[in-house]
Design an enzyme around this catalytic site. Structure first.
Site, mmCIF file in Angstrom:
data_model
loop_
_atom_site.group_PDB
_atom_site.id
_atom_site.type_symbol
_atom_site.label_atom_id
_atom_site.label_comp_id
_atom_site.label_asym_id
_atom_site.label_seq_id
_atom_site.Cartn_x
_atom_site.Cartn_y
_atom_site.Cartn_z
ATOM 1 N N GLU A 124 144.112 -88.459 -47.637
ATOM 2 C CA GLU A 124 143.389 -89.710 -47.412
ATOM 3 C C GLU A 124 143.516 -90.118 -45.955
ATOM 4 O OE1 GLU A 124 144.640 -93.159 -49.640
ATOM 5 O OE2 GLU A 124 142.924 -94.307 -48.971
ATOM 6 N N GLY A 264 153.388 -95.403 -46.384
ATOM 7 C CA GLY A 264 154.426 -95.569 -47.400
ATOM 8 C C GLY A 264 154.403 -94.480 -48.460
ATOM 9 N N MET A 266 151.355 -91.966 -51.147
ATOM 10 C CA MET A 266 149.967 -91.592 -51.405
ATOM 11 C C MET A 266 149.768 -91.240 -52.876
ATOM 12 S SD MET A 266 146.973 -91.250 -50.243
ATOM 13 C CE MET A 266 145.664 -90.846 -51.390
ATOM 14 N N GLU A 267 148.700 -91.806 -53.434
ATOM 15 C CA GLU A 267 148.458 -91.763 -54.883
ATOM 16 C C GLU A 267 147.743 -90.508 -55.373
ATOM 17 O OE1 GLU A 267 146.881 -93.907 -52.681
ATOM 18 O OE2 GLU A 267 144.773 -94.153 -53.218
ATOM 19 N N HIS A 300 152.780 -99.446 -57.041
ATOM 20 C CA HIS A 300 151.487 -99.449 -56.347
ATOM 21 C C HIS A 300 150.787 -98.102 -56.535
ATOM 22 C CE1 HIS A 300 148.740 -100.565 -52.963
ATOM 23 N NE2 HIS A 300 148.731 -99.262 -52.786
ATOM 24 N N GLU A 301 151.489 -97.030 -56.245
ATOM 25 C CA GLU A 301 150.855 -95.705 -56.349
ATOM 26 C C GLU A 301 150.514 -95.399 -57.804
ATOM 27 O OE1 GLU A 301 149.969 -94.818 -53.533
ATOM 28 O OE2 GLU A 301 151.421 -96.023 -52.425
ATOM 29 N N HIS A 304 147.389 -97.153 -58.824
ATOM 30 C CA HIS A 304 146.186 -96.518 -58.279
ATOM 31 C C HIS A 304 145.554 -95.535 -59.269
ATOM 32 C CE1 HIS A 304 145.327 -97.845 -54.267
ATOM 33 N NE2 HIS A 304 146.438 -97.434 -53.706
ATOM 34 N N GLU A 323 142.465 -100.845 -52.575
ATOM 35 C CA GLU A 323 143.720 -101.310 -51.989
ATOM 36 C C GLU A 323 143.994 -102.787 -52.257
ATOM 37 O OE1 GLU A 323 145.862 -99.353 -51.347
ATOM 38 O OE2 GLU A 323 144.839 -97.487 -50.826
HETATM 39 N N1 TRP Z 1 146.377 -94.848 -50.212
HETATM 40 C C1 TRP Z 1 147.689 -95.039 -49.670
HETATM 41 C C2 TRP Z 1 148.226 -96.293 -50.342
HETATM 42 O O1 TRP Z 1 147.992 -97.364 -49.972
HETATM 43 C C3 TRP Z 1 147.680 -95.225 -48.196
HETATM 44 C C4 TRP Z 1 147.951 -94.033 -47.368
HETATM 45 C C5 TRP Z 1 148.920 -93.139 -47.553
HETATM 46 C C6 TRP Z 1 147.310 -93.647 -46.178
HETATM 47 N N2 TRP Z 1 148.927 -92.229 -46.538
HETATM 48 C C7 TRP Z 1 147.948 -92.510 -45.694
HETATM 49 C C8 TRP Z 1 146.272 -94.156 -45.458
HETATM 50 C C9 TRP Z 1 147.560 -91.877 -44.521
HETATM 51 C C10 TRP Z 1 145.882 -93.534 -44.285
HETATM 52 C C11 TRP Z 1 146.521 -92.402 -43.829
HETATM 53 O O2 TRP Z 1 148.822 -96.230 -51.340
HETATM 54 ZN ZN ZN Z 2 147.245 -98.185 -51.939
#
Ligand code: TRP
Ligand code: ZN
Length: 884
Positions: A124, A264, A266-267, A300-301, A304, A323
């Site tokens: 992402e 933080g 990634m989902e 949070h993840e 998602h 988000e």
């Molecule tokens: N979708 C992720 C979240 O909010 C955000 C995220 C994780 C992200 N890694 C990233 C966004 C790298 C941009 C680039 O849970």
């Molecule tokens: Zn998110």
């Protein structure tokens, strides 16, 4: 010069010309030369015959084939990040692309890269295109099958999304694993992990009785640090079933912790990748705040999976669709796990200190931005946190039950689709049965609305009239603003602080203390009959809308609200308003070289909070904490960071002195005698106790503490069995006494140098130190063995802590702080543009400072812009900042 990336506009959205129903990936891992073979089952999405265009970046295209025949070089082009095949069949067809990539060289941490020798991915928003050529946009949803091939010794673990279908040995000491994800998904949710990891396993039984395997993968040294993450995951899964009726959909849920990560977590479908900061915790290594952060990010993840994965975004302008909504959901989860009012106060602090600042600066954009150059720059406080406030307003307007119906409609209507914020609001409209078109201005107009509130009481008519006027400063996308539609929760108190029934027309069982007003006009009046004496207004209860409020209330009224308001948020808020007033008054004195003094009335108000043992200690801690430096700065036309710091620090020292006995008393009363446990009650106790300690050890500027107080901090540091208490005490000592601090810091490093997350705390503590000389120290630390500019957590701990939180020293009059940040951004940009662009934030605020600082800050922005290879990420932020 390099070609500059052009701006993308929401209004130019076109549906994809081709869809990809299936993707088969075969990835042969090698640190310098990974071979990726992908087969795409494509299908035209339109009548008109268009060329097939795939995105591809930072990769070598080895071979392209169409329906099984290899294409010669004249049958396709690969330029400017696009692989174009001019002629493709009108019927479904298969495209096979072979690419070669270099994970070892990938310092941007986007796409496939190595972290501590293990392979992982971050796709992402647009990282998938650095792995293989693909229509890398979220409205193309495909079923993925992924075969990962790696060395058996260095990569015993081979993971991808979905379920494991097959695995086995290959030649040359290699093995493979084939994963299949039955749910169609956009490429940004693809993930692959391979390496030498250990697995912690558990199970969760869904409410329909299915058993889901839960696996957390970490490096062997972290095996014992996953218990809290696993418990948090199970709580989140249960909570989503109970509160939103959402069950998990695969038989396996995997989480992998890595040390090098831009954000933080990634989902990715079925295979979340996490910054290890949001997984690993032991009482000795993680603070209560870390425990809460882990619980929140895991949730949070997980959330998602429904709000983001099952229903995803049509395009990246809709980012807040997933988000904002998911942040709202994780906020509600955390509120249920801990203290609801305290969580609300924490979230409002983030909005007001950081999001309001963003919304009034050059990066201001609506929750749904109309355009961007680099989408990575729009993972912002506005999209995430203001986006969550927008959802919260819907929740407040509709009420919990109708909101839940709206969510159900949203899930029913759009499961499996890539949709827009309009679709979300439409589902809410259906549930509510009312028009929300005016409400949608929150998605298109940037800037923080400001409300001016006036009350008129008529004793003769026994009537109270509340008048509200709204306005919103101009921002680049909309100079003139249409009025916003928002819920304003209010209460009225009589002179003794008793709540007046203002919501008598509501049904039984409802809160008669609180009236929900709807503000939709530029100026509106609200009438309250049968009011027998001039009331005190408790305005914007629970911060029911993300706005700034101008409301002339007397100190007497503020004290009444502080002590009597039935809305805990506004009790806290009244204290903050009072503190803010006194601080601003003394800032004016400071700027005129007058002595600073704290007024007795404020100290007394804080003392009342401190001694009220009926209150949740976590709430008390918030109530006795002065407004943040950022929030104070927001009130000033020209931000004077030195004055803000000095006055706030002097207030803190004075409170410590004047309430010394009370603070000591509470400190000792709150001393626990059981071993560390993370739970809301124990964490609240520690928070207040450490807040007391911080006041007791707050030094006057240039002053010295008594040895007894210093000893109190040192002793807590030495005796504590947990990181929360030891780092809090260490922080107090470090900020109070340079020599004593240095000794403890050395001890701390010796003890924890093997643990990267604890070393981050050690770096951050030094970078945030308010005693003079911190910049020199920070510069030295950039050369310390424990620091690495390639690791985002280290960059955040050392550089961002100094530049974004140590305002007094970052903004030092000599401009050295600015120069330091300029140097670091220039050093970081070629390695990791995403992080480099984020680091720039403090400089983007230059317009808020005096002319001398303005000039020095701009010089750094100009200098960064002159670099020969400035990234699109940094370029966009610098350009917007310097724009007229
Ligand atoms: N979708 C992720 C979240 O909010 C955000 C995220 C994780 C992200 N890694 C990233 C966004 C790298 C941009 C680039 O849970
Ligand atoms: Zn998110």
């Amino acid at each position: 010069m390099i070609a500059q990336k052009k701006e993308t506009f929401l209004k130019d959205y076109q549906p994809p010309a081709y869809l990809v129903d299936r993707v088969d990936l075969r990835i042969e891992l090698d640190a310098q030369s990974t071979l990726v073979q992908s087969r795409l089952l494509c299908r035209p999405n339109q009548q008109t015959k268009k060329p097939l265009v795939l995105n591809g970046k930072r990769l070598e295209v080895v071979q392209v084939a169409l329906n099984g025949s290899v294409l010669t070089r004249n049958r396709f082009t690969f330029t400017d990040g696009l692989l174009t095949i001019a002629h493709v069949p009108a019927e479904p067809f298969e495209v096979a692309v072979t690419t070669r990539i270099n994970p070892a060289e990938n310092t941007a941490l986007e796409g496939l890269y190595l972290s501590s020798g293990n392979y992982c991915t971050q796709c992402e928003p647009e990282g998938f295109r650095t792995i293989t050529c693909f229509p890398d946009r979220p409205d193309v949803m495909s079923v993925f099958t992924t075969t990962v091939i790696g060395d058996k010794t260095s990569c015993p673990v081979l993971l991808a999304n979905g379920n494991l279908m097959a695995s086995g040995d290959l030649d040359d000491g290699r093995h493979y694993a084939t994963w299949h994800d039955p749910f169609p998904k956009p490429s940004y949710l693809f993930a692959l992990v391979a390496g030498d990891l250990v697995r912690i396993s558990d199970t969760f039984t869904t409410r329909s009785g299915r058993t889901v395997a839960l696996h957390i993968y970490v490096e062997a040294r972290n095996r014992d640090k996953c218990g809290h993450a696993m418990r948090s995951l199970k709580k989140a899964m249960r909570w989503d079933e109970e509160h939103f009726g959402r069950e998990y959909d695969l038989d396996l849920y995997m989480i992998v912790a890595v040390d090098d990560f831009n954000m933080g977590a990634m989902e990715n479908k079925g295979l979340n990748v996490f910054n290890s900061k949001y997984v690993l915790a032991l009482p000795e290594t993680a603070t209560d705040a870390d425990y809460e952060g882990i619980e929140a990010v895991i949730a949070h993840e997980y959330f998602h999976n429904w709000t983001g994965n099952r229903i995803t975004c049509r395009d990246w302008f809709q980012l807040s669709l997933k988000e904002g909504l998911t942040v709202f959901r994780d906020q509600e989860f955390t509120a249920d796990m801990s203290s609801r009012p305290v969580k609300r106060i924490e979230d409002v602090n983030i909005i007001r200190s950081l999001q309001f600042r963003e919304d009034s600066g050059p990066m201001a954009h609506p929750v749904r931005p109309p355009s961007f150059v680099e989408i990575n720059n729009f993972y912002t406080l506005t999209v995430y946190n203001k986006g969550a406030e927008v959802i919260r307003m819907l929740f407040t307007l509709l009420g919990a039950e109708t909101f839940r119906q709206g969510m159900d409609i949203y899930f029913d209507r759009h499961d499996g689709q890539a949709v827009t914020c309009d679709d979300f609001v439409a589902a809410m409209e259906t549930a509510w049965g009312k028009d929300l078109s005016q409400f949608k201005r929150w998605y298109s107009q940037a800037g923080t609305p400001e409300l001016t509130v006036t009350g008129h009481y008529s004793a003769a008519d026994q009537q109270f009239i509340l008048e509200i006027e709204q306005s919103c400063p101009p921002t680049r996308e909309s100079v003139v603003k249409e009025p916003f539609f928002m819920p304003i929760a209010i209460g009225l108190l009589d002179e003794n602080g008793n709540a007046l029934p203002v919501n008598t027309d509501a049904g039984t069982g409802t809160d008669t203390d609180t009236k929900m007003l709807i503000l939709s006009e530029q100026r509106q009046q609200y009438f309250f009959p049968n009011i027998t004496s001039k009331p005190t207004v408790s305005f914007l209860r629970n911060f029911s809308a993300p706005v700034k409020v101008h409301h002339a209330q007397s100190e007497e009224e503020l004290h009444r609200l502080m002590t009597h308001d039935t809305d805990p948020f506004n009790r806290w808020e009244a204290g903050q308003t009072l503190s803010l007033r006194h601080i601003l008054e003394q800032i004016a004195n400071f700027q005129h070289q007058q002595p600073i003094s704290i007024r007795h009335r404020l100290v007394r108000g804080l003392r009342d909070f401190l001694l009220d043992t009926d209150l949740d200690p976590a709430f008390t801690a918030m109530a006795v904490t002065l407004p943040t430096e950022n929030w104070i700065g927001q009130q000033m036309t020209i931000i004077d960071p030195v004055a803000i710091f000095s006055v706030r620090q002097q207030f803190r020292a004075q409170i410590g002195l004047q309430l010394r006995d009370e603070l000591l008393q509470r400190y000792h009363d709150l001393t626990g005698d059981i071993p560390y446990q993370y739970n809301a009650v124990e964490a609240a106790r520690r928070t207040l106790r450490n807040t007391c300690l911080a006041y007791l050890l707050a030094p006057e500027i240039g002053g010295r503490l008594t040895p007894e107080l210093l000893q109190l901090g040192t002793e807590q540091y030495q005796r504590s069995d947990n990181m929360t208490d030891s780092i809090a005490a260490l922080g107090c000592v470090v900020n109070a006494d340079a020599a004593a601090g240095a000794a403890l810091l050395a001890d701390f490093y010796t003890k924890w140098q093997h643990d990267p997350l604890v070393v981050d705390k050690w770096l951050a503590l030094q970078a945030g130190c308010s005693l003079p000389g911190t910049l020199e120290h920070v510069k030295n630390l950039t050369g310390h063995a424990s620091f690495s500019i390639k690791n985002p957590n280290k960059v955040r701990a050392l550089i961002a802590t100094f530049c974004a939180t140590n305002h007094n020293q970052f903004h030092a009059a000599d401009g050295h702080g600015y120069c330091f940040l300029g140097d670091q951004v220039i050093r970081l940009d070629p390695l990791n543009p995403q992080i480099a662009a984020r680091m720039l934030t403090p400089l983007t605020q230059w317009r808020r400072y005096d002319p001398t600082r303005q000039q020095m800050m701009c010089e750094q922005l100009e200098r960064i812009r002159r670099q020969p290879l400035v990234s699109d990420d940094v370029q966009e932020v610098v350009d917007r900042s310097l724009q007229k």
